[in-house]
Design a protein around this motif. Structure first.
Motif, PDB file in Angstrom:
ATOM      1  N   MET A   1      11.747   7.189   1.909  1.00 58.34           N
ATOM      2  CA  MET A   1      11.371   6.024   2.697  1.00 58.34           C
ATOM      3  C   MET A   1      12.613   5.244   3.095  1.00 58.34           C
ATOM      4  O   MET A   1      13.574   5.185   2.362  1.00 58.34           O
ATOM      5  N   THR A   2      12.504   4.628   4.215  1.00 56.43           N
ATOM      6  CA  THR A   2      13.619   3.824   4.676  1.00 56.43           C
ATOM      7  C   THR A   2      13.225   2.366   4.638  1.00 56.43           C
ATOM      8  O   THR A   2      12.058   2.019   4.610  1.00 56.43           O
ATOM      9  N   GLY A   3      14.230   1.517   4.644  1.00 54.55           N
ATOM     10  CA  GLY A   3      13.971   0.086   4.655  1.00 54.55           C
ATOM     11  C   GLY A   3      13.903  -0.473   3.251  1.00 54.55           C
ATOM     12  O   GLY A   3      13.745   0.248   2.276  1.00 54.55           O
ATOM     13  N   PRO A   4      14.016  -1.777   3.141  1.00 53.78           N
ATOM     14  CA  PRO A   4      13.982  -2.395   1.824  1.00 53.78           C
ATOM     15  C   PRO A   4      12.579  -2.392   1.245  1.00 53.78           C
ATOM     16  O   PRO A   4      11.588  -2.469   1.966  1.00 53.78           O
TER      17      PRO A   4
ATOM     18  N   THR B   1       9.722  -4.211  -0.885  1.00 54.29           N
ATOM     19  CA  THR B   1       9.318  -5.560  -1.247  1.00 54.29           C
ATOM     20  C   THR B   1       8.681  -5.518  -2.624  1.00 54.29           C
ATOM     21  O   THR B   1       7.750  -4.768  -2.852  1.00 54.29           O
ATOM     22  N   THR B   2       9.184  -6.314  -3.531  1.00 55.69           N
ATOM     23  CA  THR B   2       8.600  -6.372  -4.853  1.00 55.69           C
ATOM     24  C   THR B   2       7.611  -7.517  -4.915  1.00 55.69           C
ATOM     25  O   THR B   2       7.533  -8.359  -4.031  1.00 55.69           O
ATOM     26  N   TYR B   3       6.861  -7.546  -5.997  1.00 53.58           N
ATOM     27  CA  TYR B   3       5.851  -8.585  -6.161  1.00 53.58           C
ATOM     28  C   TYR B   3       6.487  -9.971  -6.154  1.00 53.58           C
ATOM     29  O   TYR B   3       5.986 -10.884  -5.532  1.00 53.58           O
ATOM     30  N   SER B   4       7.623 -10.129  -6.804  1.00 53.92           N
ATOM     31  CA  SER B   4       8.262 -11.444  -6.861  1.00 53.92           C
ATOM     32  C   SER B   4       8.754 -11.886  -5.485  1.00 53.92           C
ATOM     33  O   SER B   4       8.705 -13.065  -5.159  1.00 53.92           O
ATOM     34  N   ASP B   5       9.204 -10.924  -4.655  1.00 56.25           N
ATOM     35  CA  ASP B   5       9.634 -11.263  -3.301  1.00 56.25           C
ATOM     36  C   ASP B   5       8.475 -11.778  -2.473  1.00 56.25           C
ATOM     37  O   ASP B   5       8.591 -12.778  -1.777  1.00 56.25           O
ATOM     38  N   SER B   6       7.333 -11.094  -2.534  1.00 49.75           N
ATOM     39  CA  SER B   6       6.181 -11.521  -1.745  1.00 49.75           C
ATOM     40  C   SER B   6       5.619 -12.834  -2.275  1.00 49.75           C
ATOM     41  O   SER B   6       5.147 -13.662  -1.494  1.00 49.75           O
ATOM     42  N   THR B   7       5.683 -13.050  -3.569  1.00 51.61           N
ATOM     43  CA  THR B   7       5.223 -14.321  -4.133  1.00 51.61           C
ATOM     44  C   THR B   7       6.105 -15.460  -3.650  1.00 51.61           C
ATOM     45  O   THR B   7       5.609 -16.537  -3.303  1.00 51.61           O
ATOM     46  N   THR B   8       7.397 -15.224  -3.583  1.00 54.02           N
ATOM     47  CA  THR B   8       8.323 -16.240  -3.099  1.00 54.02           C
ATOM     48  C   THR B   8       8.037 -16.578  -1.637  1.00 54.02           C
ATOM     49  O   THR B   8       8.042 -17.752  -1.261  1.00 54.02           O
ATOM     50  N   VAL B   9       7.759 -15.564  -0.831  1.00 49.55           N
ATOM     51  CA  VAL B   9       7.453 -15.790   0.579  1.00 49.55           C
ATOM     52  C   VAL B   9       6.195 -16.636   0.718  1.00 49.55           C
ATOM     53  O   VAL B   9       6.140 -17.584   1.509  1.00 49.55           O
TER      54      VAL B   9
ATOM     55  N   LEU C   1      -2.234  -9.545   4.824  1.00 48.84           N
ATOM     56  CA  LEU C   1      -1.521  -8.408   5.412  1.00 48.84           C
ATOM     57  C   LEU C   1      -0.394  -7.922   4.508  1.00 48.84           C
ATOM     58  O   LEU C   1      -0.169  -6.716   4.365  1.00 48.84           O
ATOM     59  N   LEU C   2       0.317  -8.842   3.890  1.00 51.42           N
ATOM     60  CA  LEU C   2       1.394  -8.474   2.982  1.00 51.42           C
ATOM     61  C   LEU C   2       0.852  -7.734   1.771  1.00 51.42           C
ATOM     62  O   LEU C   2       1.405  -6.718   1.341  1.00 51.42           O
ATOM     63  N   ARG C   3      -0.250  -8.213   1.225  1.00 47.09           N
ATOM     64  CA  ARG C   3      -0.860  -7.559   0.071  1.00 47.09           C
ATOM     65  C   ARG C   3      -1.321  -6.149   0.438  1.00 47.09           C
ATOM     66  O   ARG C   3      -1.107  -5.201  -0.315  1.00 47.09           O
ATOM     67  N   GLU C   4      -1.944  -5.999   1.616  1.00 41.55           N
ATOM     68  CA  GLU C   4      -2.395  -4.683   2.056  1.00 41.55           C
ATOM     69  C   GLU C   4      -1.210  -3.749   2.287  1.00 41.55           C
ATOM     70  O   GLU C   4      -1.268  -2.566   1.959  1.00 41.55           O
ATOM     71  N   SER C   5      -0.128  -4.279   2.826  1.00 40.99           N
ATOM     72  CA  SER C   5       1.071  -3.479   3.031  1.00 40.99           C
ATOM     73  C   SER C   5       1.651  -3.009   1.703  1.00 40.99           C
ATOM     74  O   SER C   5       2.080  -1.859   1.568  1.00 40.99           O
ATOM     75  N   GLU C   6       1.667  -3.875   0.710  1.00 40.81           N
ATOM     76  CA  GLU C   6       2.172  -3.496  -0.607  1.00 40.81           C
ATOM     77  C   GLU C   6       1.295  -2.423  -1.236  1.00 40.81           C
ATOM     78  O   GLU C   6       1.788  -1.492  -1.860  1.00 40.81           O
TER      79      GLU C   6
ATOM     80  N   GLY D   1      -0.523  -0.223   0.408  1.00 40.81           N
ATOM     81  CA  GLY D   1      -0.263   1.015   1.140  1.00 40.81           C
ATOM     82  C   GLY D   1       1.040   1.664   0.721  1.00 40.81           C
ATOM     83  O   GLY D   1       1.125   2.885   0.565  1.00 40.81           O
ATOM     84  N   ALA D   2       2.072   0.850   0.523  1.00 40.20           N
ATOM     85  CA  ALA D   2       3.359   1.388   0.076  1.00 40.20           C
ATOM     86  C   ALA D   2       3.236   1.984  -1.318  1.00 40.20           C
ATOM     87  O   ALA D   2       3.822   3.035  -1.605  1.00 40.20           O
ATOM     88  N   ALA D   3       2.469   1.336  -2.184  1.00 41.29           N
ATOM     89  CA  ALA D   3       2.272   1.871  -3.535  1.00 41.29           C
ATOM     90  C   ALA D   3       1.521   3.199  -3.480  1.00 41.29           C
ATOM     91  O   ALA D   3       1.848   4.137  -4.220  1.00 41.29           O
ATOM     92  N   ARG D   4       0.522   3.291  -2.588  1.00 39.37           N
ATOM     93  CA  ARG D   4      -0.205   4.559  -2.431  1.00 39.37           C
ATOM     94  C   ARG D   4       0.727   5.662  -1.946  1.00 39.37           C
ATOM     95  O   ARG D   4       0.664   6.794  -2.440  1.00 39.37           O
ATOM     96  N   LEU D   5       1.598   5.338  -0.993  1.00 39.25           N
ATOM     97  CA  LEU D   5       2.536   6.349  -0.490  1.00 39.25           C
ATOM     98  C   LEU D   5       3.507   6.795  -1.573  1.00 39.25           C
ATOM     99  O   LEU D   5       3.823   7.982  -1.689  1.00 39.25           O
ATOM    100  N   ARG D   6       3.999   5.839  -2.363  1.00 42.57           N
ATOM    101  CA  ARG D   6       4.904   6.202  -3.456  1.00 42.57           C
ATOM    102  C   ARG D   6       4.204   7.084  -4.475  1.00 42.57           C
ATOM    103  O   ARG D   6       4.766   8.068  -4.950  1.00 42.57           O
ATOM    104  N   ASP D   7       2.940   6.736  -4.820  1.00 44.40           N
ATOM    105  CA  ASP D   7       2.196   7.542  -5.781  1.00 44.40           C
ATOM    106  C   ASP D   7       1.936   8.944  -5.248  1.00 44.40           C
ATOM    107  O   ASP D   7       2.054   9.926  -5.967  1.00 44.40           O
TER     108      ASP D   7
END
Length: 111
Positions: A1-4, A6-14, A56-61, A63-69
């Motif tokens: 995967m490319t791009g940074p 996002t961790t849970y703490s990053d999205s919580t901060t946002v 949207l951010l939660r759904e994106s996270e 989806g990313a977790a599903r792709l990693r798994d």
């Protein structure tokens, strides 16, 4: 995967900064003389946008977790497949130009 990632703490901060702006912007608007109704409408609009962005951010996270798994599962399946041949340097198979032994001509310089 490319791009940074996002961790849970990053999205919580946002989300926290977004909630803070939902409070700060109407206060600043009131300070500069906007009506209470206008500041309230702005606060509600910002809260709605923040809520949608959070969903949207939660759904994106997710989806990313599903792709990693899925990628990890596929990697494990590939590893579980047939074991690669471990022949070593002098036990290669096949025919190639780098095999040992005599060559049949063609090695003389042209000139």
């Amino acid at each position: 995967m490319t791009g940074p990632r996002t961790t849970y703490s990053d999205s919580t901060t946002v989300v926290r900064w977004a909630a803070f702006s939902c409070v700060l912007v109407p206060v600043v608007l009131l300070w500069y003389g906007t009506s209470l109704a206008g500041a309230t409408g702005t606060a509600l609009g910002l809260a709605a946008v923040t809520g949608v962005c959070r969903l949207l951010l939660r759904e994106s996270e997710r989806g990313a977790a599903r792709l990693r798994d899925e990628a990890a599962r596929m990697k494990d399946e590939v590893r579980g497949g047939p074991a690669p041949s471990r022949r070593g340097r002098h036990h290669r198979t096949g025919t190639g130009a780098h095999r040992g032994g005599r060559h049949s001509g063609g090695n003389t310089p042209v000139g």
